[in-house]
Design a protein around this motif. Structure first.
Motif, PDB file in Angstrom:
ATOM      1  N   LEU A  59       0.821  -1.210   0.000  1.00 19.87           N
ATOM      2  CA  LEU A  59       0.000   0.000   0.000  1.00 19.87           C
ATOM      3  C   LEU A  59       0.855   1.260   0.000  1.00 19.87           C
ATOM      4  O   LEU A  59       0.545   2.232  -0.702  1.00 19.87           O
ATOM      5  N   ASP A  60       1.937   1.259   0.778  1.00 22.68           N
ATOM      6  CA  ASP A  60       2.774   2.459   0.862  1.00 22.68           C
ATOM      7  C   ASP A  60       3.427   2.790  -0.475  1.00 22.68           C
ATOM      8  O   ASP A  60       3.585   3.963  -0.836  1.00 22.68           O
ATOM      9  N   VAL A  61       3.772   1.763  -1.243  1.00 26.53           N
ATOM     10  CA  VAL A  61       4.353   1.994  -2.566  1.00 26.53           C
ATOM     11  C   VAL A  61       3.289   2.541  -3.520  1.00 26.53           C
ATOM     12  O   VAL A  61       3.543   3.487  -4.277  1.00 26.53           O
ATOM     13  N   VAL A  62       2.107   1.945  -3.478  1.00 27.12           N
ATOM     14  CA  VAL A  62       1.008   2.445  -4.310  1.00 27.12           C
ATOM     15  C   VAL A  62       0.742   3.914  -3.995  1.00 27.12           C
ATOM     16  O   VAL A  62       0.601   4.748  -4.903  1.00 27.12           O
ATOM     17  N   SER A  63       0.701   4.249  -2.723  1.00 24.74           N
ATOM     18  CA  SER A  63       0.435   5.632  -2.314  1.00 24.74           C
ATOM     19  C   SER A  63       1.523   6.572  -2.819  1.00 24.74           C
ATOM     20  O   SER A  63       1.230   7.692  -3.272  1.00 24.74           O
ATOM     21  N   LEU A  64       2.770   6.138  -2.758  1.00 30.24           N
ATOM     22  CA  LEU A  64       3.874   6.966  -3.254  1.00 30.24           C
ATOM     23  C   LEU A  64       3.747   7.199  -4.758  1.00 30.24           C
ATOM     24  O   LEU A  64       3.939   8.323  -5.244  1.00 30.24           O
ATOM     25  N   LEU A  66       1.038   7.166  -6.574  1.00 31.71           N
ATOM     26  CA  LEU A  66      -0.093   8.054  -6.832  1.00 31.71           C
ATOM     27  C   LEU A  66       0.248   9.502  -6.464  1.00 31.71           C
ATOM     28  O   LEU A  66      -0.140  10.434  -7.178  1.00 31.71           O
ATOM     29  N   ARG A  67       0.982   9.691  -5.379  1.00 37.06           N
ATOM     30  CA  ARG A  67       1.406  11.051  -5.011  1.00 37.06           C
ATOM     31  C   ARG A  67       2.376  11.613  -6.042  1.00 37.06           C
ATOM     32  O   ARG A  67       2.359  12.810  -6.350  1.00 37.06           O
ATOM     33  N   THR A  68       3.211  10.750  -6.568  1.00 40.39           N
ATOM     34  CA  THR A  68       4.201  11.178  -7.562  1.00 40.39           C
ATOM     35  C   THR A  68       3.517  11.728  -8.806  1.00 40.39           C
ATOM     36  O   THR A  68       3.984  12.696  -9.418  1.00 40.39           O
ATOM     37  N   GLU A  71      -0.189  15.599 -10.288  1.00 38.29           N
ATOM     38  CA  GLU A  71      -0.545  16.712 -11.179  1.00 38.29           C
ATOM     39  C   GLU A  71      -1.228  16.191 -12.445  1.00 38.29           C
ATOM     40  O   GLU A  71      -2.360  16.557 -12.749  1.00 38.29           O
ATOM     41  N   THR A  72      -0.534  15.354 -13.186  1.00 42.29           N
ATOM     42  CA  THR A  72      -1.153  14.669 -14.323  1.00 42.29           C
ATOM     43  C   THR A  72      -1.443  13.248 -13.870  1.00 42.29           C
ATOM     44  O   THR A  72      -0.531  12.444 -13.679  1.00 42.29           O
ATOM     45  N   LYS A  73      -2.699  12.943 -13.685  1.00 46.16           N
ATOM     46  CA  LYS A  73      -3.061  11.681 -13.043  1.00 46.16           C
ATOM     47  C   LYS A  73      -2.860  10.476 -13.961  1.00 46.16           C
ATOM     48  O   LYS A  73      -2.977  10.571 -15.184  1.00 46.16           O
ATOM     49  N   VAL A  74      -2.597   9.353 -13.311  1.00 48.86           N
ATOM     50  CA  VAL A  74      -2.461   8.087 -14.026  1.00 48.86           C
ATOM     51  C   VAL A  74      -3.828   7.645 -14.522  1.00 48.86           C
ATOM     52  O   VAL A  74      -4.814   7.671 -13.775  1.00 48.86           O
ATOM     53  N   GLN A  75      -3.892   7.254 -15.777  1.00 43.16           N
ATOM     54  CA  GLN A  75      -5.087   6.607 -16.310  1.00 43.16           C
ATOM     55  C   GLN A  75      -4.897   5.105 -16.123  1.00 43.16           C
ATOM     56  O   GLN A  75      -4.036   4.501 -16.758  1.00 43.16           O
TER      57      GLN A  75
END
Length: 258
Positions: A59-64, A66-68, A71-75
């Motif tokens: 989970l912590d990696v996923v959160s990192l 997503l935070r990274t 600005e331009t969100k992952v599709q």
């Protein structure tokens, strides 16, 4: 793939958050646009990183990640959703949902498979909690060219609670769904349909009786007989519809006969 890209994926797989953060900084990934195709000199595709983290429950990696890409969100792509279907994790799903609420209604490009229908293919003991999350968070249960959410749920042996929740959220109760419950010998689902007042026409009733008899399961035959004897299965000779009823068309499709 470059050695740095492999290091990034290795960090996603191992859950080494500090190392991943350093690699993001060293490669100027923070605040950049996500990429979706591997390249010789770029970072790994965002969904490859997410998939590696999800498959290993980080989970912590996923959160990192997503935070990274705040600005331009992952599709999200099928790689990410497939990883979560195969390795259910409600905390990770919540993180993805908080990032992009449309994730619960993800649909593959073939317009037949959705997050929900794919999840229904997994064993109920593994996927029930995830399915309830999707349903409760308003996943589109009618997505695709030929919505088959309830059929997949019944075929996949999902719990009655999941099926009830889908119906309560508006999933379509078609003749095909009724047939699926009968041929899968789901007495609990048939009883739920009966108690809910689900009915078709006289042709549907005859069709379901025939399908029940073909199962050879006395309990199924008995509950279907109770169901179709409950009144309200109206006569329709096809004149109003201008052609054969849904039940007739389905029987032709599955058996090649009327």
């Amino acid at each position: 793939m470059t050695s740095q890209s492999q290091e990034i994926l290795d960090a996603c797989t191992s859950g080494h958050v500090a190392a991943l953060q350093r690699l993001f900084e060293a490669n100027s990934i923070q605040g950049s646009k996500p990429v979706y195709i591997s390249s010789a000199d770029g970072p790994p595709p965002a969904n490859s990183m997410l998939g590696a983290a999800i498959m290993n429950g980080h989970l912590d990696v996923v959160s990192l990640i997503l935070r990274t890409y705040s600005e331009t969100k992952v599709q999200f792509t099928g790689k990410t959703i497939e990883a979560l279907v195969r390795h259910p994790n409600l905390d990770i799903l919540q993180a993805l949902y908080d990032y992009d609420r449309t994730v619960v209604s993800f649909e593959w490009d073939n317009h037949t498979d959705t997050f929900v229908t794919k999840a229904c293919e997994q064993p109920p003991e593994k996927i029930t909690s995830l399915l309830h999350f999707l349903i409760e968070h308003d996943a589109d249960l009618e997505a695709g060219y030929f919505p088959r959410t309830l059929c997949n749920a019944i075929l996949g042996g999902q719990t009655l609670g999941v099926i009830e929740a889908m119906v309560n959220k508006g999933a379509t109760l078609s003749t095909q769904v009724m047939r699926q419950a009968v041929v899968c010998e789901r007495v609990d689902v048939i009883k739920f349909f009966m108690d809910t007042g689900v009915k078709g026409d006289a042709n549907d009733a005859a069709y379901l009786r025939s399908e029940a008899e073909e199962t050879g399961n006395e309990d199924v035959v008995e509950i279907v007989q109770q169901w179709i004897s409950d009144g309200g299965w109206v006569i329709d000779d096809g004149k109003l519809s201008g052609g054969p009823r849904v039940a007739q068309r389905l029987k032709r499709f599955f058996t090649g006969r009327d």
